[in-house]
Design an enzyme around this catalytic site. Structure first.
Site, PDB file in Angstrom:
ATOM      1  N   GLY B  12      10.385 -13.244  -0.441  1.00 45.00           N
ATOM      2  CA  GLY B  12      11.186 -12.256   0.268  1.00 45.00           C
ATOM      3  C   GLY B  12      12.444 -11.899  -0.504  1.00 45.00           C
ATOM      4  N   VAL B  14      14.626 -10.966  -4.233  1.00 44.50           N
ATOM      5  CA  VAL B  14      14.516  -9.867  -5.191  1.00 44.50           C
ATOM      6  C   VAL B  14      13.596 -10.224  -6.363  1.00 44.50           C
ATOM      7  CG1 VAL B  14      16.660 -10.513  -6.394  1.00 44.50           C
ATOM      8  CG2 VAL B  14      15.830  -8.173  -6.555  1.00 44.50           C
ATOM      9  N   ASP B  15      13.633 -11.494  -6.824  1.00 46.04           N
ATOM     10  CA  ASP B  15      12.863 -11.850  -8.020  1.00 46.04           C
ATOM     11  C   ASP B  15      11.348 -11.722  -7.798  1.00 46.04           C
ATOM     12  OD1 ASP B  15      15.234 -12.382  -9.375  1.00 46.04           O
ATOM     13  OD2 ASP B  15      15.285 -14.451  -8.656  1.00 46.04           O
ATOM     14  N   SER B  16      10.851 -12.345  -6.729  1.00 47.14           N
ATOM     15  CA  SER B  16       9.404 -12.282  -6.517  1.00 47.14           C
ATOM     16  C   SER B  16       8.968 -10.879  -6.110  1.00 47.14           C
ATOM     17  CB  SER B  16       8.953 -13.327  -5.499  1.00 47.14           C
ATOM     18  OG  SER B  16       9.689 -13.235  -4.300  1.00 47.14           O
ATOM     19  N   CYS B 102       7.952 -29.298  -5.178  1.00 48.72           N
ATOM     20  CA  CYS B 102       7.326 -28.151  -4.507  1.00 48.72           C
ATOM     21  C   CYS B 102       6.491 -27.349  -5.508  1.00 48.72           C
ATOM     22  CB  CYS B 102       8.398 -27.276  -3.863  1.00 48.72           C
ATOM     23  SG  CYS B 102       7.730 -25.859  -2.989  1.00 48.72           S
ATOM     24  N   GLY B 126       8.235 -15.551  -9.084  1.00 45.60           N
ATOM     25  CA  GLY B 126       9.469 -14.903  -9.519  1.00 45.60           C
ATOM     26  C   GLY B 126      10.343 -15.810 -10.354  1.00 45.60           C
ATOM     27  N   CYS B 201      15.522 -25.052   0.192  1.00 49.74           N
ATOM     28  CA  CYS B 201      15.170 -24.132   1.267  1.00 49.74           C
ATOM     29  C   CYS B 201      15.094 -24.799   2.627  1.00 49.74           C
ATOM     30  CB  CYS B 201      13.867 -23.424   0.939  1.00 49.74           C
ATOM     31  SG  CYS B 201      12.401 -24.485   0.976  1.00 49.74           S
TER      32      CYS B 201
END
Lengths: 386, 364
Positions: B12, B14-16, B102, B126, B201
């Site tokens: 969600g 910008v990178d991905s 992860c 991303g 996260c």
């Protein structure tokens, strides 16, 4: 796209669409208004109420229009409990109900109502004896889903209703997946309250009803105006209700042939899966409603299968979805005693009035191909040392 | 001609989002997938990376790009493999890196398998890193991103040849984050100005210590703070509140000088403190070392290392042991070397491999 998710929502029937288009285009009044625009709305509402009442053999004043299945269930469970307040209160339901029932029951549990969640057998059925044993003198309400939304399992509703009545309890059924699929005569069935939702049989979303026998006392959960005989405040969704009545009539007119036709389509699908030697099992009871087909594909991840099917243009589903749209493991299959690996390998295919034979054949062969693809990737999948 | 299918892991952010947009532009058949990893109070507020808001942002981006999008449920696996690891490492007196875990267990295991099952040739993320194939050896190499300030190759050191062969990092090719944002804005992606994500996260705003206390309760035991000579100098609420190298919030001083955490003794629930000198580290023992391309490893191996995410470079020599572990001796003593973190070896911009720091050798 081949749409095989009728149990989630069915496409709008042409009769309902026509009614909606006509009514949304005209300056329809408020049914509570004095003027003629309001009177026309009131007449439309009355006529639809009569049509729905006749479909279930109840009186028009026994129909309470709502915003859908969830609100109907909420009104039934909370309304009965509130009407009985002051006394010890007990509700009986099953572990395989829709969340609309389970979460409302849990809400009431948190406010002093005791609730029994009865287990179901491997086919998802509740036996009248089991219900009998759970009843207490203070049991005010028994709520059992008529047809399960994930498996199509049909409960012995009349027998369960008899048992509830014999103990002096009211009987409510969540008939969201039943209405429109076979005729229901409430004048001859021991049901006091029945909830349904329009969009499951080709009506619009956002409309439903609670059918309530006249002698049942409910405390309303929405307060305000005097609509629905003071049992559900709020301006009526007239266009939606008219479309609902039309969709219900259309569904019931052909329900016998449709059930027969859909049963054949179901056979076609299962036969192709068998011929192609896909390892699978059909879940549910022998008399499952044919339009809901719950399948376990052994060794397959249901989520990946559903994505692969969607990419190939086939819409099916599994269990319930979380708020973000991911699949949650099915509590219904768990209640039926299914192990976790099998729950995670199970999908629901649900058919409806617009499903064709050629669609089912294409869908079946695509399922075979997708399962094959998932199995192959598994044998060559990337392994890492954790 | 059938287009090459790529699954993009979307957060969600910008990178991905730009990774997905870039791949669409390059002609791939792109499928967006958002991993649902964690659910807590946090997600109802719409913060953490697994919030409903994040999934809906992905959905919107994918609609704009005209690509299919799915949310997949990895909650149980994530709790099992990442959150439990995070908790157990802290209880054991180590400082874990949950992002590496992860990547290892979720993105490059569970999700990569799922992507391959969905007939995708590649999994793209991303991440700020690059993959190149050595034309001579045919081996895949992991390189730092062009934007060195944003480089994330450190958290990807565990990738193997098979994984790298099926990995794309479109963002690593951008010269800077500013260019990534400019690309998003130019392509009308509504995440162009979204702030960068927070560190961990699943840890709420109150911080990881509050999270650990809430999760672990009585498994966290209070104990003594002792100096390197064994004298008790204070007490604490649990060793999970401390990290080796930490100075702030200890509440004790040594000879009027600030005290540093030099070690955590999980067995005796002790925090060992010392002076500034005693946190300097001259070398580390590692767990089993993962090499991206074993043929590139020759001894004695001179490397530049990172001892934690974006720590200053440390130059050293790696000595391999027969059990795949290693001893790395640093040319000059390093600060902030913490057991539980990864040490990652580089040759220039290329990641050679790395391992988990098991023990540090103090300067004193």
């Amino acid at each position: 796209m081949i749409y095989l998710d009728y149990a989630a929502t069915a496409p709008l029937r042409p009769q309902a669409q026509k009614a909606l288009e006509e009514l949304l285009a005209e300056p329809l009044g408020n049914p509570s208004s004095l003027h003629r625009a309001g009177q026309r709305a009131r007449n439309l509402l009355n006529r639809s109420r009569l049509e729905v009442a006749e479909a279930f053999s109840v009186a028009p004043d026994e129909v309470i229009f709502t915003s859908g299945g969830t609100e109907s269930i909420d009104l039934a469970l909370k309304g009965v409990t509130l009407a009985a307040s002051g006394q010890p209160c007990h509700i009986v339901t099953t572990a395989s109900e829709h969340h609309a029932v389970l979460e409302t029951a849990r809400f009431l549990e948190g406010r002093g109502v005791s609730v029994t969640y009865l287990p179901v057998d491997r086919e998802g059925r509740l036996s009248p004896q089991q219900l009998q044993e759970a009843l207490r003198p203070e049991t005010v309400l028994v709520s059992v889903q008529w047809v399960n939304n994930e498996t199509g399992t049909v409960q012995p509703i009349a027998e369960l209703g008899e048992v509830a009545h014999a103990a002096g309890a009211l009987f409510h059924t969540d008939a969201v997946q039943a209405v429109g699929h076979f005729p229901i005569d409430l004048s001859r069935t021991p049901i006091d309250l029945l909830s349904f939702s329009a969009h499951k049989f080709g009506g619009p979303k956002g409309v439903g009803a609670l059918l309530k026998k006249r002698q049942v006392r409910l405390v309303p959960t929405l307060n305000g105006g005097k609509q629905e005989r003071r049992q559900r405040a709020g301006t009526e969704n007239v266009a939606g209700i008219v479309a609902t009545a039309k969709a219900l009539q259309a569904a019931l007119q052909t329900s016998a042939e449709e059930t027969e036709r859909v049963a054949q389509l179901r056979e076609v699908l299962c036969r192709i899966l068998e011929q192609q030697s896909v390892g699978f099992r059909v879940n549910g009871s022998a008399d499952t409603l044919p339009h809901i087909l719950n399948l376990t594909f052994f060794g397959i991840n249901a989520e990946s299968l559903l994505i692969a099917l969607d990419l190939a243009g086939i819409a099916a589903s599994a269990g319930a979805a979380c708020s973000a749209g991911a699949i949650e493991p099915s509590h219904v299959l768990r209640a039926m005693g299914m192990p976790k690996e099998e729950i995670n390998a199970s999908i629901r295919v649900s058919l409806g009035y617009a499903t064709t034979r050629s669609e089912i054949k294409r869908a079946a062969y695509q399922m075979v191909a997708s399962i094959q693809q998932l199995k192959e990737s598994k044998s060559t999948s990337v392994e890492i040392d954790a | 001609m059938k287009r090459t299918r790529v699954v993009v892991a979307m957060s969600g952010g910008v990178d991905s989002s730009v990774a997905a947009a870039r791949l669409v532009e390059q002609g791939y058949e792109v499928i967006g997938i958002h991993m649902r990893l964690w659910s807590s109070e946090e997600e109802r507020e719409g913060n953490g990376c697994c919030s409903i808001g994040a999934a809906e942002d992905c959905r919107r981006i994918c609609e704009i790009l005209g690509i299919p999008f799915y949310v997949v449920n990895y909650r149980d696996t994530f709790v099992d493999k990442v959150v439990r690891y995070f908790e157990e490492e802290y209880l054991a007196g180590r400082t874990p890196n949950p992002c590496i875990m992860c990547n290892r267990t979720m993105k490059y295991d569970a999700l990569l398998r799922q992507a391959r099952a969905l007939d995708a040739t590649y999994l793209a993320t991303g991440h700020y890193a690059r993959v190149v194939r050595d034309p001579d050896s045919g081996k895949f190499h992991l390189l730092e991103a062009h934007d060195r300030a944003k480089d994330q190759s450190y958290v990807l050191y565990h990738l193997d040849q098979e994984q790298l062969a099926h990995t794309l990092f479109p963002i690593g090719e951008f010269a800077s984050k500013a260019e990534v944002r400019a690309f998003a804005a130019a392509h009308g992606l509504p995440v162009a100005h979204k702030p960068d994500s927070q560190e961990i996260c699943f840890v709420p705003k109150q911080g990881y210590r509050a999270f650990l206390h809430a999760q672990l309760g009585e498994r966290i035991q209070p104990g003594e703070i002792v100096d390197t000579a064994g004298h008790t100098v204070g007490t604490h609420r649990g060793i999970v509140d401390y990290t080796v190298g930490q100075r702030k919030g200890i509440g004790v001083s040594i000879d009027g000088e600030p005290a540093y955490v030099v070690d955590l003794d999980a067995q005796h629930h002790r925090v060992i403190v010392g002076d500034r000198q005693s946190v300097l580290t001259t070398g580390v023992e590692t767990g089993p070392v993962h090499w991206i391309d074993r043929s590139r490893v020759a001894e004695p191996l001179r490397v530049r290392c990172r001892v934690r995410y974006h720590a200053p470079w440390v130059v050293g020599t790696v000595s391999l042991r027969s059990d795949e572990s290693a001893f790395v001796s640093f040319d000059t003593p390093a600060q902030s070397v913490t057991p539980g973190q990864a040490i990652v070896f580089y040759d220039g911009e290329q990641v050679l491999g790395g391992g988990t720091i098991v023990r540090r050798q103090a300067a004193a």
